[in-house]
Design a protein around this motif. Structure first.
Motif, PDB file in Angstrom:
ATOM      1  N   ASP A 107     -12.881 -46.894  42.058  1.00  0.00           N
ATOM      2  CA  ASP A 107     -12.018 -47.784  42.844  1.00  0.00           C
ATOM      3  C   ASP A 107     -11.223 -48.738  41.975  1.00  0.00           C
ATOM      4  O   ASP A 107     -10.093 -49.100  42.295  1.00  0.00           O
ATOM      5  N   ASN A 108     -11.800 -49.146  40.823  1.00  0.00           N
ATOM      6  CA  ASN A 108     -11.077 -50.103  39.975  1.00  0.00           C
ATOM      7  C   ASN A 108      -9.909 -49.473  39.242  1.00  0.00           C
ATOM      8  O   ASN A 108      -9.102 -50.168  38.632  1.00  0.00           O
ATOM      9  N   MET A 109      -9.798 -48.139  39.299  1.00  0.00           N
ATOM     10  CA  MET A 109      -8.631 -47.469  38.729  1.00  0.00           C
ATOM     11  C   MET A 109      -7.442 -47.511  39.678  1.00  0.00           C
ATOM     12  O   MET A 109      -6.291 -47.348  39.251  1.00  0.00           O
TER      13      MET A 109
ATOM     14  N   LYS B 167      -6.774 -53.076  43.934  1.00  0.00           N
ATOM     15  CA  LYS B 167      -7.138 -54.446  43.608  1.00  0.00           C
ATOM     16  C   LYS B 167      -8.519 -54.732  44.182  1.00  0.00           C
ATOM     17  O   LYS B 167      -8.914 -54.140  45.183  1.00  0.00           O
ATOM     18  N   SER B 168      -9.245 -55.654  43.563  1.00  0.00           N
ATOM     19  CA  SER B 168     -10.632 -55.902  43.952  1.00  0.00           C
ATOM     20  C   SER B 168     -10.743 -56.284  45.425  1.00  0.00           C
ATOM     21  O   SER B 168     -10.054 -57.180  45.911  1.00  0.00           O
ATOM     22  N   GLY B 169     -11.631 -55.555  46.168  1.00  0.00           N
ATOM     23  CA  GLY B 169     -11.869 -55.828  47.577  1.00  0.00           C
ATOM     24  C   GLY B 169     -10.677 -55.552  48.466  1.00  0.00           C
ATOM     25  O   GLY B 169     -10.618 -56.043  49.593  1.00  0.00           O
TER      26      GLY B 169
ATOM     27  N   ASP C 112      -1.472 -51.887  39.536  1.00  0.00           N
ATOM     28  CA  ASP C 112      -0.518 -51.386  38.540  1.00  0.00           C
ATOM     29  C   ASP C 112      -1.133 -50.315  37.651  1.00  0.00           C
ATOM     30  O   ASP C 112      -0.429 -49.424  37.177  1.00  0.00           O
ATOM     31  N   ARG C 113      -2.419 -50.404  37.440  1.00  0.00           N
ATOM     32  CA  ARG C 113      -3.088 -49.453  36.561  1.00  0.00           C
ATOM     33  C   ARG C 113      -3.067 -48.042  37.147  1.00  0.00           C
ATOM     34  O   ARG C 113      -3.099 -47.050  36.420  1.00  0.00           O
ATOM     35  N   ALA C 114      -3.059 -47.931  38.471  1.00  0.00           N
ATOM     36  CA  ALA C 114      -3.158 -46.625  39.123  1.00  0.00           C
ATOM     37  C   ALA C 114      -1.907 -45.778  38.943  1.00  0.00           C
ATOM     38  O   ALA C 114      -1.959 -44.552  39.056  1.00  0.00           O
TER      39      ALA C 114
END
Length: 276
Positions: free
Chosen positions: A151-153, A156-158, A164-166
């Protein structure tokens, strides 16, 4: 007179010597009797031991005879059944040969399947970096491709908003999807079991579905993937792949799966590409 005294003295000496000799003989007899008594006791003990040994051997012999009789009966029964079984041996051999042929066929199919899986895996991972592959799990099962992204890929958290990383990772996956235009693509969201508490998100069902929908729309709007090929779905917390009792397990469960299913003609094309 002197002559009579000499005679009496000689007689007394003879009697004394005779008495000493009898005492010595008695002692000798007593010693011999003691030795014979000891020998007799020892012989009795040896005889008792020998009798016990004979009894044991007789028992063993009886058991051996019983076992021999059972073996003989089994042998006779086997010999009786041999003629009956001879008829079935040829049929059994034929069945074994058929089984061996089927096993060889399964081995060939398995080898071909492994080669197909290898082609699909190589195609899907060829543009991913080593660092990306650490957070991307690619599996091919029966021709269906499962790409699991942490999910962190992606988010955004929660949140269900794409980060942007995705962009870079999804661009590479989109390229693979575009290369195989006849593939159907299912985006499936998954969460851990920690309840979500955010406005407009009721529970983990909502979160998982919203995240899948975000990926679908991102692939459509940014990379032109045909929306007719895309399906968004969410499974909430109910499809875990690890325990939710540890942070590592929860992290593994918070994932998005991209499931790519080739159609029959695509299977055939991939089989032709599979290495020998």
């Amino acid at each position: 007179m002197k002559r009579n005294i000499f005679g009496i003295s000689a007689l007394a000496i003879a009697l004394l010597m005779s008495s000493c000799a009898s005492k010595k003989d008695l002692q000798n007899c007593q010693f011999e009797n003691k030795e014979l008594t000891g020998s007799l006791m020892s012989a009795k003990e040896q005889l008792a031991a020998a009798q016990a040994r004979v009894t044991s051997l007789e028992d063993q012999l009886a058991q051996q005879k019983k076992a021999y009789s059972q073996l003989q009966r089994s042998l006779d029964k086997s010999l009786t059944n041999t003629n009956q079984n001879n008829v079935s041996i040829d049929k059994l051999v034929d069945q074994i040969n058929e089984s061996n042929q089927y096993i060889r066929h399964l081995v060939e199919v398995k080898s071909k399947s492994d080669s197909l899986n290898m082609v699909l895996t190589n195609n899907l991972t060829r543009s991913l970096s080593k660092e990306e592959l650490k957070e991307v799990d690619v599996q091919v099962l029966k021709g269906v491709v499962y790409i699991s992204l942490a999910d962190n890929m992606l988010y955004k958290s929660g949140s269900y908003e794409i980060n942007d990383r995705a962009e870079e990772t999804l661009s590479k996956i989109a390229k693979i999807i575009m290369d195989y235009k006849d593939y159907d693509v299912l985006i499936e969201g998954n969460t851990d079991d920690v309840p979500i508490s955010r406005e407009n998100i009721r529970n983990n069902w909502d979160l998982s579905c919203l995240r899948a929908s975000s990926v679908v729309q991102y692939l459509q709007t940014h990379y032109g993937v045909d929306p007719k090929r895309l399906t968004a779905g969410g499974r909430g917390e109910y499809n875990p792949i690890a325990t939710n009792t540890t942070e590592v397990g929860k992290q593994r469960n918070r994932r998005t799966q991209i499931i790519i299913t080739p159609k029959l003609d695509q299977f055939m094309d991939l089989i032709e590409q599979a290495p020998e």
